[in-house]
Design an enzyme around this catalytic site. Structure first.
Site, PDB file in Angstrom:
ATOM      1  N   ASP A  51       0.826  -1.209   0.000  1.00  0.00           N
ATOM      2  CA  ASP A  51       0.000   0.000   0.000  1.00  0.00           C
ATOM      3  C   ASP A  51       0.861   1.260   0.000  1.00  0.00           C
ATOM      4  O   ASP A  51       0.486   2.280  -0.584  1.00  0.00           O
ATOM      5  CB  ASP A  51      -0.929   0.004   1.223  1.00  0.00           C
ATOM      6  N   THR A 154      -8.943   2.475   6.172  1.00  0.00           N
ATOM      7  CA  THR A 154      -8.429   1.124   6.438  1.00  0.00           C
ATOM      8  C   THR A 154      -6.925   1.128   6.679  1.00  0.00           C
ATOM      9  O   THR A 154      -6.301   0.068   6.732  1.00  0.00           O
ATOM     10  CB  THR A 154      -8.760   0.180   5.267  1.00  0.00           C
ATOM     11  N   LEU A 158      -7.557   2.897  11.035  1.00  0.00           N
ATOM     12  CA  LEU A 158      -8.181   1.658  11.502  1.00  0.00           C
ATOM     13  C   LEU A 158      -7.430   1.101  12.708  1.00  0.00           C
ATOM     14  O   LEU A 158      -8.046   0.646  13.676  1.00  0.00           O
ATOM     15  CB  LEU A 158      -8.200   0.631  10.367  1.00  0.00           C
ATOM     16  N   SER A 159      -6.097   1.178  12.681  1.00  0.00           N
ATOM     17  CA  SER A 159      -5.296   0.706  13.809  1.00  0.00           C
ATOM     18  C   SER A 159      -5.561   1.521  15.071  1.00  0.00           C
ATOM     19  O   SER A 159      -5.418   1.012  16.186  1.00  0.00           O
ATOM     20  CB  SER A 159      -3.802   0.777  13.459  1.00  0.00           C
TER      21      SER A 159
END
Length: 253
Positions: A51, A154, A158-159
């Site tokens: 990513d 995401t 998200l973490s």
């Protein structure tokens, strides 16, 4: 345009295979050599890596309207649509649908995933004040705040406990990082909103800003950072099927 991460593809084996498939399909290929001008006039950019590679490539592609497609050579791969064992799918790249995603901007640049306000390597927390359309939203101490697009929901957000947002949606996702209050929740703003982040107490609590996980810069006293949904759009090539929901699907234990 082939944009490869040599660390993820040592020796360039997968990159060479992708290039061969594309050339057999009659697609002219150019390998990125560090000069962003080679994106000018390109139809598509094929990112080969994780990513992070996709985001790096998108910073060249998005301002030029070049469509993006990722070959997944990383770990999670929320942004990539093709796996190495499915490179034959590239033969049909001309028939892939093109969908757009929103990206964020500040006066200093764009972010496909997120802008992150953090304490950097400092030990102490940062103090941040948030405004929406010029109206005070609140302030808190913590490790920082992540301001992400739907695509970036995401990622780091998200973490940090933020929501998963369908990338087809526009908006601004705001996720505090380890805030020292129970009232600092993640929330989503409408795309027309302007979020302003104002770091305070910078003499005692330095704060840093980075875009898409890039090199952070130290914010200056009195600096106000406005973030909005950009008029630019990230164009993405979509093969048949939607693997986003495969990646985020909740499995029963």
């Amino acid at each position: 345009m082939l944009f490869a991460n040599n660390t993820k593809d040592p020796g360039g084996k997968i990159t060479a295979e992708a290039e061969a498939v594309l050339r057999e399909a009659g697609v002219e290929c150019v390998v990125f050599n560090g000069d962003g001008s080679v994106f000018d006039g390109a139809y598509a950019a094929l990112s080969l890596g994780g990513d992070g590679t996709f985001l790096h490539c998108a910073r060249f592609a998005a301002p030029r309207g070049v469509a993006m497609l990722g070959v997944h050579l990383g770990h999670t791969g929320y942004l990539s649509r093709i796996r190495p064992e499915r490179l034959d799918a590239l033969r049909h790249i001309d028939s892939f649908a093109v969908r757009t995603r929103s990206i964020l901007e500040t006066p200093g640049g764009i972010a496909v995933n997120d802008f992150t306000f953090s304490r950097g390597v400092e030990v102490q927390t940062v103090s941040l004040e948030l405004e929406v359309d010029g109206l005070a939203l609140g302030s808190f101490l913590g490790d920082g705040v992540i301001v992400s697009s739907a695509t970036g929901s995401t990622g780091y957000a998200l973490s940090a406990g933020g929501p998963v947002v369908d990338p087809a949606l526009d908006g601004i996702v705001v996720t505090p990082i380890c805030a020292h209050t129970s009232r600092a929740h993640a929330f989503v703003l409408a795309p027309r909103r302007v979020l302003t982040v104002v770091p305070s107490q910078l003499e005692r609590r330095p704060a840093y800003l980075s875009a898409d996980g890039g090199e952070p810069r130290r914010l200056q006293p009195g600096e106000r950072v406005e973030i909005r949904v950009s008029e630019l759009r990230l164009r993405c090539l979509e093969p048949e099927g939607d693997v986003f929901f495969d990646n985020v699907r909740i499995h029963r234990l």
